[in-house]
Write a protein that holds these residues in place. Structure first.
Motif, PDB file in Angstrom:
ATOM      1  N   LYS A 116       0.810  -1.222   0.000  1.00 27.86           N
ATOM      2  CA  LYS A 116       0.000   0.000   0.000  1.00 27.86           C
ATOM      3  C   LYS A 116       0.843   1.272   0.000  1.00 27.86           C
ATOM      4  N   LYS A 158      -2.264   1.921   9.519  1.00 22.93           N
ATOM      5  CA  LYS A 158      -2.666   0.856   8.598  1.00 22.93           C
ATOM      6  C   LYS A 158      -1.485  -0.029   8.238  1.00 22.93           C
ATOM      7  N   GLY A 162      -1.834  -4.656   4.128  1.00 25.22           N
ATOM      8  CA  GLY A 162      -3.177  -4.865   4.679  1.00 25.22           C
ATOM      9  C   GLY A 162      -4.251  -5.378   3.747  1.00 25.22           C
ATOM     10  N   LYS A 166      -7.631  -5.558   8.560  1.00 27.05           N
ATOM     11  CA  LYS A 166      -6.729  -6.037   9.629  1.00 27.05           C
ATOM     12  C   LYS A 166      -5.531  -5.089   9.803  1.00 27.05           C
ATOM     13  N   GLU A 200      -2.268   7.342   7.997  1.00 29.09           N
ATOM     14  CA  GLU A 200      -3.119   8.175   7.155  1.00 29.09           C
ATOM     15  C   GLU A 200      -3.949   9.100   8.022  1.00 29.09           C
ATOM     16  N   PRO A 206     -16.626   9.512   5.751  1.00 29.65           N
ATOM     17  CA  PRO A 206     -16.634   9.558   4.284  1.00 29.65           C
ATOM     18  C   PRO A 206     -17.519   8.466   3.684  1.00 29.65           C
ATOM     19  N   HIS A 208     -17.356   5.305   0.920  1.00 27.77           N
ATOM     20  CA  HIS A 208     -16.407   4.450   0.203  1.00 27.77           C
ATOM     21  C   HIS A 208     -16.971   4.283  -1.206  1.00 27.77           C
ATOM     22  N   GLU A 275     -10.275   1.933  -5.311  1.00 27.17           N
ATOM     23  CA  GLU A 275     -11.130   2.347  -4.196  1.00 27.17           C
ATOM     24  C   GLU A 275     -10.762   3.749  -3.725  1.00 27.17           C
ATOM     25  N   LEU A 287      -7.613   5.083  -1.985  1.00 26.28           N
ATOM     26  CA  LEU A 287      -7.383   4.168  -0.857  1.00 26.28           C
ATOM     27  C   LEU A 287      -6.466   3.035  -1.261  1.00 26.28           C
ATOM     28  N   ILE A 438     -19.525   5.472   5.902  1.00 27.12           N
ATOM     29  CA  ILE A 438     -18.924   4.195   6.313  1.00 27.12           C
ATOM     30  C   ILE A 438     -19.171   3.837   7.784  1.00 27.12           C
TER      31      ILE A 438
END
Ligand code: ADP
Length: 498
Positions: A116, A158, A162, A166, A200, A206, A208, A275, A287, A438
Motif C-alpha cells: 500500500k 494501517k 493490509g 486487519k 493516514e 466519508p 467508500h 477504491e 485508498l 462508512i
C-alpha cells in the motif's frame, strides 16, 4: 481460445466462473478441499479434483499443488476468483512461468499495487489524490508520533500489506499512539507476516466509492462507473450499489479519470477496482487498488449489461475489449446484499453447520449468486459469506423495494444469517435518502442490538423453521407414496447439474 479453465477458488465465486465457462463452451475444472467435498461448485464443474485437506494453507492456498494440477489436467488458464491467491504476486509469477495463462493482471502490476505504501507513492506521482499521510512504512515509534502530529489527529494506522481491515487502528491523540502502534504492528505481523505500518489522516464520515475498470493487453482502458460500498461492518462491505446516489456527473468525471490514471500507472490489464474515500465536501482520496474481480462486481454487470467474467476470460485470451467507453451507459440501479453465516446479535461471529433449507428468492430484477444448497456444510475453515442477492430496478427505489421483497423470501436454515439485519438497514431513513457513510452500521445498527429488531429476527427464524417443517413433511409424503422422488434427489446430490 481456451479449452479448459481451472477455477482456483470455492463458494459462490467458483460457481460464477463455472457458469461463465459453460456459456463460453469452455470446460471448467474445479478444485476442492476435504471440507468442500459436497459443495455446489464441485458438483457444477465439468471436472473436479480434490486438492488437499480442509485448511486453506493445504488446499486453496497451496501454490505448488494448484499449478501442478493445472498442468496435469492440461488447463489452458487459471481463474483465481477473489481472495485466496488472487492477489498473490508470487503465485501469479509461478503461473506465468508454468505456461498456463493467468486470468487477471500481470504479476508486475500486482506487485506495484500490492504494497500500500508503494502504491500510494506511485499514485502521488500520477496525479491521483491520496489520503494525506506517509508513503513509506514507519518503524520507529517516535518518528510515527511526529508524523501523526504533523498529519493531525485523528489518524489511522494501517498495515502496508493490509486487507480485510486487519492491522488498522484509529488514534485520537498522542497519548494513545504508542499502544495503538504496538497492537497494529502485532496484528499485521500475525495476519500478513509483515509489521510494516503507515499512517493516514482519518477522514471523518466519508463514503467508500470505487470505480470498476477494465483493460485489454493491447492498451485499451475503460471504466464501468462507480459503486458505493459505504455500508460496512468492521471495515468490511455488506451492501453495495451502483451507481452511487451521492455521485453527480462532475464527481463521476473526477473519480473515473483518477481510476483510469491509476490503472495506466501500473500498466494494468484485465478487471480491477480503484477504491476511494470521498468526504462530505466531495474531496476524493485514493485508498487502494484491488487487482482482481471484486465480490460486488454483479451490481456493475446489472447496470451496464457487461459480463465481467466473460470479458476477463476474453482479455486473457489476448482479445481486445468487446466494447468502447462510448458504448457504455448506466441502465437503472442495482444493489447487492452479502448474506453471511453469522450471529449479528453477537458481534457478527461466524455461524457454522449444515444447511438444512435453502429456499432462494427469484422474480423480476433478482439475481442470486450462491455457493450453497441444502446439505452444504458451512465450516470454520473459510469466509462465512454464503450468497449474494443482487437486485435491479429502473431507479434506486425500485431496486430497494425488490431487495426487501427478495430478502423476505429468502429462507436459510441450519446456520444463523444476517438476512434480518440486511432488511433492517434497507429500511432506515439514512439508507433510503442516501446520506449513509462508512460509519452508518456502527452508529445506527450496533446500539440497537438486541432489543429493537430482535423480534424481526425471531420472525425470520420461525418462518424458516416452519417452511423447513413443511418441506420435510412434503418429502416424507412423496417418498412414502413414490420412492422415486427422494432417490432422484440423492442422485442429483451425487451427480452433476446439466
Ligand atoms: P483493507 O485493505 O484492509 O480493506 P482499506 O484501505 O481498503 O483497507 O480500507 C477499508 C475501509 O476502512 C474503508 O472502506 C474505510 O471504511 C476505512 N478506512 C480506510 N482508510 C480510512 C481513512 N483514512 N479514514 C477513514 N476511514 C478509512
Amino acid at each position: 481460445m481456451f479449452s479448459k479453465i481451472l477455477v482456483a477458488n470455492r463458494g459462490e465465486i467458483a460457481v460464477r466462473i463455472i457458469k461463465a465457462c459453460r456459456e463460453l463452451k469452455i470446460t471448467s475444472a474445479a478444485l476442492y478441499s476435504e471440507a468442500d467435498k459436497n459443495s455446489l461448485h464441485v458438483r457444477l464443474a465439468d471436472e473436479a479434483y480434490l486438492i488437499g485437506n480442509s485448511p486453506s494453507s493445504e488446499s486453496y492456498l497451496n501454490i505448488e499443488k494448484i499449478i501442478s494440477l493445472a498442468k496435469r489436467i492440461n488447463a489452458s488458464a487459471i481463474h483465481p476468483g477473489y481472495g485466496f491467491l488472487s492477489e498473490n504476486a508470487g503465485f501469479i509469477e509461478a503461473v506465468e512461468k508454468s505456461g498456463v495463462i493467468f486470468i487477471g493482471p500481470s504479476s508486475m502490476s500486482v506487485k506495484m499495487m500490492g504494497d500500500k505504501t508503494s502504491a500510494r507513492k506511485l499514485m502521488e506521482s500520477h496525479n491521483v489524490p491520496i489520503v494525506p499521510g506517509t508513503t513509506a512504512p514507519i518503524s520507529d515509534l517516535m518518528q510515527g508520533l511526529a508524523e501523526a502530529e504533523k498529519i493531525g489527529f485523528p489518524v489511522l494506522l494501517k498495515a502496508s500489506a493490509g486487507g480485510g481491515g486487519k492491522g488498522m487502528r484509529k488514534v485520537f491523540s498522542a497519548e494513545e499512539f504508542s499502544e495503538a502502534f504496538a497492537s497494529a504492528k502485532n496484528e499485521s505481523l500475525k495476519a500478513f507476516a509483515s509489521d510494516d505500518i503507515y499512517i493516514e489522516k482519518y477522514i471523518e464520515d466519508p463514503k467508500h466509492i470505487e470505480v470498476q475498470i477494465i483493460a485489454d493487453k493491447l492498451g485499451n482502458y475503460c471504466h464501468l462507473f462507480e459503486r458505493d460500498c459505504s455500508v460496512q461492518r468492521r471495515h468490511q462491505k455488506v451492501i453495495e450499489e451502483a451507481p452511487s446516489s451521492f455521485v453527480d456527473n462532475e464527481l463521476r468525471e473526477r473519480l473515473t479519470a483518477a481510476a483510469i490514471n491509476a490503472a495506466k500507472a501500473c500498466s494494468y490489464y484485465n478487471a480491477g477496482t480503484i477504491e476511494f474515500l470521498v468526504d462530505k465536501s466531495k474531496n476524493v482520496y485514493f485508498l487502494e487498488m484491488n487487482t482482481r474481480l471484486q465480490v460486488e462486481h454483479p451490481v456493475t454487470e446489472s447496470i451496464t449489461g457487461i459480463d465481467l467474467v466473460k470479458e476477463q476470460i476474453s482479455i486473457a485470451e489476448g482479445n481486445p475489449l468487446s466494447f468502447k467507453q462510448g458504448d457504455l451507459k448506466i441502465y437503472g440501479h442495482s444493489i447487492e446484499c452479502r448474506v453471511y453465516a453469522e450471529d449479528t446479535d453477537n458481534n457478527f461471529v461466524p455461524s457454522t453447520g449444515q444447511i438444512k433449507l435453502h429456499r432462494r428468492p427469484d422474480g423480476i430484477g433478482i439475481r442470486v449468486d450462491t455457493g450453497i444448497d441444502p446439505f452444504s456444510n458451512v465450516s470454520i475453515f473459510y469466509d462465512p459469506m454464503l450468497t449474494k442477492v443482487i437486485s435491479w430496478g429502473r431507479n434506486r427505489q425500485e431496486a430497494i423495494d425488490r431487495m426487501i421483497r427478495a430478502l423476505g423470501e429468502y429462507k436459510i436454515a441450519g446456520v444463523l444469517t444476517n438476512i434480518a439485519a440486511l432488511r433492517w438497514v434497507l429500511k432506515q431513513p439514512e439508507f433510503l435518502d442516501g446520506s449513509f457513510d462508512i460509519n452508518f452500521v456502527e452508529k445506527s445498527f450496533l446500539p440497537l442490538i438486541p432489543d429493537k429488531w430482535k423480534s424481526e429476527q425471531a420472525f425470520e427464524y420461525e418462518n424458516a423453521v416452519s417452511v423447513l417443517a413443511a418441506l420435510l413433511k412434503d418429502r416424507a409424503n412423496q417418498t412414502s407414496s413414490n420412492g422415486v422422488c427422494l432417490s432422484k434427489n440423492n442422485k442429483w446430490i451425487e451427480g452433476r447439474y446439466e
